[in-house]
Write an enzyme that holds these catalytic residues in place. Structure first.
Site, mmCIF file in Angstrom:
data_model
loop_
_atom_site.group_PDB
_atom_site.id
_atom_site.type_symbol
_atom_site.label_atom_id
_atom_site.label_comp_id
_atom_site.label_asym_id
_atom_site.label_seq_id
_atom_site.Cartn_x
_atom_site.Cartn_y
_atom_site.Cartn_z
ATOM 1 N N LYS A 208 1.665 -17.697 38.203
ATOM 2 C CA LYS A 208 1.917 -19.113 38.525
ATOM 3 C C LYS A 208 0.605 -19.891 38.586
ATOM 4 O O LYS A 208 0.513 -21.018 38.107
ATOM 5 C CB LYS A 208 2.610 -19.231 39.894
ATOM 6 C CG LYS A 208 4.046 -18.790 39.882
ATOM 7 C CD LYS A 208 4.980 -19.957 39.707
ATOM 8 C CE LYS A 208 6.361 -19.468 39.384
ATOM 9 N NZ LYS A 208 7.386 -20.433 39.309
ATOM 10 N N TYR B 291 4.176 -15.453 31.954
ATOM 11 C CA TYR B 291 5.196 -15.949 32.885
ATOM 12 C C TYR B 291 6.499 -15.274 32.475
ATOM 13 O O TYR B 291 6.490 -14.238 31.830
ATOM 14 C CB TYR B 291 5.203 -17.481 32.735
ATOM 15 C CG TYR B 291 5.957 -18.247 33.771
ATOM 16 C CD1 TYR B 291 5.774 -18.004 35.128
ATOM 17 C CD2 TYR B 291 6.846 -19.257 33.395
ATOM 18 C CE1 TYR B 291 6.460 -18.732 36.077
ATOM 19 C CE2 TYR B 291 7.533 -19.993 34.341
ATOM 20 C CZ TYR B 291 7.340 -19.723 35.690
ATOM 21 O OH TYR B 291 8.020 -20.448 36.623
ATOM 22 N N ARG C 3 12.325 -10.964 46.293
ATOM 23 C CA ARG C 3 13.347 -11.353 45.308
ATOM 24 C C ARG C 3 12.632 -11.821 44.047
ATOM 25 O O ARG C 3 12.603 -12.992 43.727
ATOM 26 C CB ARG C 3 14.212 -12.483 45.902
ATOM 27 C CG ARG C 3 15.443 -12.814 45.108
ATOM 28 C CD ARG C 3 15.901 -14.224 45.414
ATOM 29 N NE ARG C 3 14.901 -15.223 45.062
ATOM 30 C CZ ARG C 3 14.852 -15.853 43.904
ATOM 31 N NH1 ARG C 3 15.738 -15.600 42.966
ATOM 32 N NH2 ARG C 3 13.913 -16.747 43.654
ATOM 33 N N GLU D 31 7.015 -18.498 46.967
ATOM 34 C CA GLU D 31 7.524 -18.031 45.668
ATOM 35 C C GLU D 31 8.295 -16.727 45.825
ATOM 36 O O GLU D 31 7.787 -15.761 46.388
ATOM 37 C CB GLU D 31 6.315 -17.827 44.737
ATOM 38 C CG GLU D 31 6.656 -17.710 43.289
ATOM 39 C CD GLU D 31 7.279 -18.966 42.718
ATOM 40 O OE1 GLU D 31 8.339 -18.847 42.104
ATOM 41 O OE2 GLU D 31 6.709 -20.065 42.869
ATOM 42 N N ASP D 32 9.530 -16.699 45.330
ATOM 43 C CA ASP D 32 10.331 -15.465 45.270
ATOM 44 C C ASP D 32 10.528 -14.782 46.621
ATOM 45 O O ASP D 32 10.431 -13.567 46.751
ATOM 46 C CB ASP D 32 9.734 -14.485 44.245
ATOM 47 C CG ASP D 32 9.987 -14.974 42.815
ATOM 48 O OD1 ASP D 32 10.715 -15.961 42.646
ATOM 49 O OD2 ASP D 32 9.470 -14.372 41.861
ATOM 50 N N ASP E 113 9.116 -23.274 45.209
ATOM 51 C CA ASP E 113 9.375 -23.493 43.781
ATOM 52 C C ASP E 113 10.808 -23.118 43.395
ATOM 53 O O ASP E 113 11.417 -23.751 42.568
ATOM 54 C CB ASP E 113 8.363 -22.695 42.959
ATOM 55 C CG ASP E 113 8.399 -23.097 41.496
ATOM 56 O OD1 ASP E 113 8.520 -24.299 41.212
ATOM 57 O OD2 ASP E 113 8.320 -22.216 40.630
ATOM 58 N N ASP E 114 11.350 -22.061 44.026
ATOM 59 C CA ASP E 114 12.701 -21.606 43.675
ATOM 60 C C ASP E 114 13.753 -22.617 44.115
ATOM 61 O O ASP E 114 14.775 -22.787 43.457
ATOM 62 C CB ASP E 114 12.985 -20.245 44.328
ATOM 63 C CG ASP E 114 11.908 -19.234 43.987
ATOM 64 O OD1 ASP E 114 11.756 -18.916 42.793
ATOM 65 O OD2 ASP E 114 11.180 -18.787 44.894
ATOM 66 N N ASN F 40 16.880 -15.955 35.166
ATOM 67 C CA ASN F 40 15.797 -15.211 34.504
ATOM 68 C C ASN F 40 15.826 -13.752 34.926
ATOM 69 O O ASN F 40 16.340 -13.443 35.985
ATOM 70 C CB ASN F 40 14.438 -15.798 34.915
ATOM 71 C CG ASN F 40 14.178 -17.126 34.241
ATOM 72 O OD1 ASN F 40 14.498 -17.309 33.091
ATOM 73 N ND2 ASN F 40 13.601 -18.067 34.971
#
Length: 537
Positions: free
Chosen positions: A156, A85, A138, A228-229, A251-252, A393
């Protein structure tokens, strides 16, 4: 059996199994235990100096012996989490084309338009419970990585299994490839995605709509789709669009919000007061920043029975143009508008800290080294114990390091970050920085959704996840300055989060698994996947 990662046990096949399944002679004569195999692999992994080599070795293990891979991950979670991760998965995505061996997950590109349902049917597993999907625009703080973003859904879902106990066969990683605007990748001969600029607008939304419709058609109402992203401009729109018709979770926006809220609630034991007594200042007003702000405002509103419009006024956001204030309202993106409060304009973060005097400073800007010495000193000057959360991150993008936060605040700050930092000794005292890692929340949250058969995600379920996580911080953790429990107990923590989320789903009438189990924690634990080898007759 030796070639299928689902069944392969390597040298752990017993004499009896070797005879029964025609494996005699296909393996060396030694018979090993799973514990010994684990010991050997950890020895090998620790000899690699480069994190990416460890990542590749673990990927190879996952494709060779699935149970051993998860056993390794569960038993050595604190050591291996930064490999599978953040931060290593970011580097893996950047170099994905070069290190690509065997495909994992499903790739749905613009070439598959009109055929997405057929593509989903090509996946060998039928009963899918969780899908993690990205469009690669992203990836962490690294930008547009196109098709190579696949490393994120794969990573994930490995955590969904290891930390949340969802069966590996029930997990499906998907990348939607609509092209990339990353020139470097478009010119890279090893790039594995579509070589074209990103599709946008109608073409993009039609592909996503076909995908979402096909998912429901193929896997039913109860499959959890985790976005995600995705870039800001799509993330908010997709979540708003599908949250009423599908079981979706971003999740973001929501996972990050839930884990940060848990940290803030837990930190109250150290910084004092109730949530409503504090003033929050954010650097960064994208998906993460506005998502966290909204969930904190929601929790204060629930606890104090105050309207949400009022509780939002405790929270201030700074973006690239300075403090978000009402005089800027016309030019703001829609998701920033609720945070435009009455105040004269302030150009930068330091000015905002001096004007607002926050008790909690949260960074979600994706820009490293923005919590400068002056900023940390200014926050410390108006607080006995400031709470500083540098969440961006990977490590290179963190707003400040643990060492900087503790040194500049003269050991007074309560610090947590998005990426892991080592313990730091300041004036004879050892400070252990907490990690506000989404991996605390989403695996347990997903398990809660699955065991209750929830058909929609409600914000109250996110609050339930936060409260469950905050309750898991022990006095021993607080004594070290920690506001998150250690990852070594993560499966126990996930079971408690799952139970709390499921309880809320039953309460809201969103659960379909009836009757409701008596003891939800025990039930959650009993549903968790175990990576222990089984005996073959």
């Amino acid at each position: 059996m030796l070639r299928d990662p689902k069944y392969n046990k390597g040298l752990a096949f017993t004499e009896k199994e070797r005879d029964a399944h025609y494996l005699r002679g296909l393996l060396p004569p030694a018979v090993s235990t799973q514990q010994l195999q684990e010991k050997k692999l950890m020895n090998t992994l620790r000899q690699y100096q480069v994190p990416l080599q460890k990542y590749m070795a673990l990927t190879e293990l996952q494709e060779r012996n699935r149970k051993l891979f998860y056993k390794l991950l569960i038993d050595n979670v604190e050591e291996l989490l930064p490999i599978v991760y953040t931060p290593t998965v970011g580097e893996a995505c950047q170099k994905f084309g070069s290190i690509f061996r065997r495909p994992q997950g499903l790739y749905i590109s613009l070439k598959e338009k009109g055929k997405i349902l057929e593509v989903l049917k090509n996946w060998p597993e039928r009963s899918i419970q969780v899908i993690v999907v990205t469009d690669g625009e992203r990836i962490l703080g690294l930008g547009d990585l196109g098709c190579q973003g696949m490393g994120i859904p794969v990573g994930k879902l490995a955590l969904y299994t290891a930390l949340g106990g969802i069966r590996p066969s029930a997990c499906l990683p998907i990348t939607i490839d609509v092209g990339t605007n990353n020139e470097q990748l478009l010119n890279d001969e090893f790039y594995i995605g579509l070589r074209q600029r990103r599709a946008t607008g109608q073409e993009y939304y039609e592909l996503v709509r076909e995908f979402m419709t096909a998912v429901k058609q193929n896997y039913g109402e109860n499959v959890l789709v985790q976005f995600e992203d995705f870039a800001n401009h799509n993330a908010f729109e997709l979540l708003a669009k599908y949250r009423t018709t599908h079981l979706v979770f971003n999740d973001d926006i929501q996972g990050t919000a839930s884990v940060v809220l848990a940290g803030v609630v837990a930190a109250l034991k150290l910084i004092g007061g109730n949530l409503a007594d504090h003033t929050f200042l954010f650097l960064g007003a994208g998906e993460a920043g506005t998502g966290i702000a909204e969930l904190i405002a929601l929790e204060i509103s629930k606890k104090t029975k105050t309207p949400l419009e009022e509780t939002r006024k405790k929270i201030w956001l700074v973006d690239s143009k300075g403090l978000i204030v009402s005089s800027r309202k016309e030019s703001l993106q829609h998701f920033k508008k609720p945070w435009a409060h009455e105040h004269e304009p302030v150009k930068d973060l330091l000015g905002a800290v001096k004007a607002i005097k926050p008790t909690v400073l949260i960074g979600s800007s994706g820009v490293g080294r923005t919590f400068t010495k002056e900023v940390v000193e200014a926050v410390t000057s108006c607080n006995e114990k400031p709470l500083i959360m540098a969440l961006s991150n990977p490590t290179s993008q963190s707003e400040c390091t643990a060492e900087e936060a503790y040194t500049w605040s003269k050991g007074r700050a309560i610090f947590a970050s998005g990426s892991p930092f080592d313990p730091f000794k300041y004036e004879g005292k050892v400070f252990v920085p907490g990690q506000a890692n989404n991996a605390y929340i989403f695996p347990g949250f997903g398990l809660g959704v699955v065991i209750s058969g929830a058909i929609r995600v409600h914000d109250d379920m996110l609050l339930a996840a936060s409260e469950a996580l905050a309750c898991q911080v022990s006095q021993e953790n607080y004594d070290k300055g920690l506001i998150y429990p250690p990852f070594s107990n993560i499966r126990k923590i996930s079971a408690h989060i799952a139970a709390n989320v499921a309880a809320k789903a039953y309460e809201l009438g969103l659960a379909t698994r009836l009757p409701r189990p008596e003891n939800l924690v025990k039930y959650a634990e009993s549903c968790m996947y175990s990576p222990i080898y089984r005996n073959y007759r």
